[in-house]
Design an enzyme around this catalytic site. Structure first.
Site, PDB file in Angstrom:
ATOM      1  N   GLY A  11       0.786  -1.233   0.000  1.00 29.37           N
ATOM      2  CA  GLY A  11       0.000   0.000   0.000  1.00 29.37           C
ATOM      3  C   GLY A  11       0.812   1.275   0.000  1.00 29.37           C
ATOM      4  O   GLY A  11       0.349   2.296   0.508  1.00 29.37           O
ATOM      5  N   MET A  89      -3.658  -6.835  -7.376  1.00 30.16           N
ATOM      6  CA  MET A  89      -3.096  -7.899  -8.218  1.00 30.16           C
ATOM      7  C   MET A  89      -4.139  -8.843  -8.789  1.00 30.16           C
ATOM      8  O   MET A  89      -3.898 -10.034  -8.902  1.00 30.16           O
ATOM      9  CB  MET A  89      -2.061  -8.687  -7.402  1.00 30.16           C
ATOM     10  N   ARG A  90      -5.331  -8.322  -9.101  1.00 28.29           N
ATOM     11  CA  ARG A  90      -6.366  -9.167  -9.713  1.00 28.29           C
ATOM     12  C   ARG A  90      -6.752  -8.576 -11.068  1.00 28.29           C
ATOM     13  O   ARG A  90      -6.798  -7.351 -11.225  1.00 28.29           O
ATOM     14  CB  ARG A  90      -7.616  -9.209  -8.819  1.00 28.29           C
ATOM     15  N   LEU A  92      -9.653  -7.791 -13.536  1.00 27.71           N
ATOM     16  CA  LEU A  92     -11.099  -7.598 -13.383  1.00 27.71           C
ATOM     17  C   LEU A  92     -11.819  -8.035 -14.650  1.00 27.71           C
ATOM     18  O   LEU A  92     -11.275  -7.933 -15.753  1.00 27.71           O
ATOM     19  CB  LEU A  92     -11.376  -6.116 -13.076  1.00 27.71           C
ATOM     20  N   HIS A 108       1.007   1.255 -13.529  1.00 30.64           N
ATOM     21  CA  HIS A 108       1.830   0.162 -14.055  1.00 30.64           C
ATOM     22  C   HIS A 108       3.289   0.617 -14.059  1.00 30.64           C
ATOM     23  O   HIS A 108       3.576   1.733 -14.509  1.00 30.64           O
ATOM     24  CB  HIS A 108       1.365  -0.209 -15.479  1.00 30.64           C
ATOM     25  N   ALA A 172       8.643   7.253  -8.285  1.00 23.84           N
ATOM     26  CA  ALA A 172       7.967   7.983  -9.373  1.00 23.84           C
ATOM     27  C   ALA A 172       6.462   7.717  -9.332  1.00 23.84           C
ATOM     28  O   ALA A 172       5.646   8.624  -9.529  1.00 23.84           O
ATOM     29  CB  ALA A 172       8.553   7.561 -10.717  1.00 23.84           C
TER      30      ALA A 172
HETATM   31  C1  GRF Z   1       4.200  -1.471  -7.123  1.00 21.91           C
HETATM   32  O1  GRF Z   1       5.483  -1.904  -7.495  1.00 21.91           O
HETATM   33  C2  GRF Z   1       3.409  -1.032  -8.334  1.00 21.91           C
HETATM   34  O2  GRF Z   1       4.247  -0.860  -9.447  1.00 21.91           O
HETATM   35  C3  GRF Z   1       2.449  -2.126  -8.602  1.00 21.91           C
HETATM   36  O3  GRF Z   1       2.179  -2.686  -7.337  1.00 21.91           O
HETATM   37  C4  GRF Z   1       3.401  -2.652  -6.578  1.00 21.91           C
HETATM   38  C5  GRF Z   1       3.116  -2.552  -5.102  1.00 21.91           C
HETATM   39  O4  GRF Z   1       2.590  -1.299  -4.844  1.00 21.91           O
HETATM   40  N1  GRF Z   1       1.287  -1.616  -9.263  1.00 21.91           N
HETATM   41  P1  GRF Z   1       2.152  -0.827  -3.348  1.00 21.91           P
HETATM   42  O5  GRF Z   1       3.426  -0.570  -2.569  1.00 21.91           O
HETATM   43  O6  GRF Z   1       1.347  -1.956  -2.740  1.00 21.91           O
HETATM   44  O7  GRF Z   1       1.364   0.411  -3.590  1.00 21.91           O
END
Ligand code: GRF
Length: 203
Positions: A11, A89-90, A92, A108, A172
């Protein structure tokens, strides 16, 4: 604008969005954080910020459609107008993406359309590019292919490992995602029916 943030883990992107939404000038109000996994650090970050959380554990659902349907019900319960996928990480379903078209943002860790899919940072390293970065885009049915809202370039150093590059890209991300959120939440940027972005002219 009433915003939901969907997470799956640490997060850190959520944290950046929370800080942004706290600013008096922000057009965004994060009203709920939804995680597909219980007990992740992102949920603690939300609670510390006084934001309501929900866990919709994908392992408890027989199909993607049922999982997405539950997510959708939570979004409707909180009268959400904009959804940010922050380390979510799903994949949709098309039905869900169609319903939330133009209201669904994802981050991304590459300069799309280069290096779509998983391990984008590793793909960049292996390709030997000298510049990569991150992209915030509207989610379309094709993965990592929606209209681009914001990007930030990140140099690849000769000394870079996958970890050091991931860290630099994530810094970034923590600038690009809040910037993109404001652009959409304030109505400066919106997605047209034809799939292209339009910017409101201030004239
Ligand atoms: C990050 O590396 C981002 O590029 C990808 O999810 C990863 C974890 O992000 N979308 P976070 O620290 O859980 O926000």
């Amino acid at each position: 604008t009433r915003v939901a943030v969907l997470i799956s883990g640490t997060g850190t992107n959520l944290q950046a969005l929370i800080e942004q939404a706290k600013r008096p000038c922000s057009s965004a109000e994060i009203v709920v954080v939804i995680s597909n996994r219980p007990g992740v650090q992102g949920l603690k970050r939300a609670s510390l910020a006084g934001i309501q959380t929900r866990v919709v554990d994908h392992k408890l659902y027989g199909s993607r459609a049922e999982f997405d349907g539950t997510i959708d019900r939570v979004l409707e319960e909180f009268r959400v107008e904009l959804v940010c996928l922050a380390g979510f990480m799903r994949i949709l379903t098309g039905t869900f993406v169609k319903k939330w078209n133009g209201k669904l943002l994802n981050i991304h860790p590459s300069l799309l359309p280069s290096f779509k899919g998983v391990n984008a940072q590793k793909q960049a390293l292996q390709a030997g590019v000298r510049v990569t970065g991150c992209t915030v885009h509207f989610v379309a049915e094709e993965v990592d292919a929606g209209a681009i809202i914001a990007q930030e370039a990140v140099s690849v150093l000769g000394s870079d490992t996958e970890e050091s590059l991931c860290d630099r890209i994530r810094e970034a991300e923590h600038r690009a995602f809040p910037a993109a959120l404001e652009l959409v939440a304030s109505g400066t940027v919106r997605l047209q029916e034809d799939g292209h972005i339009t910017w409101k002219s201030n004239s």
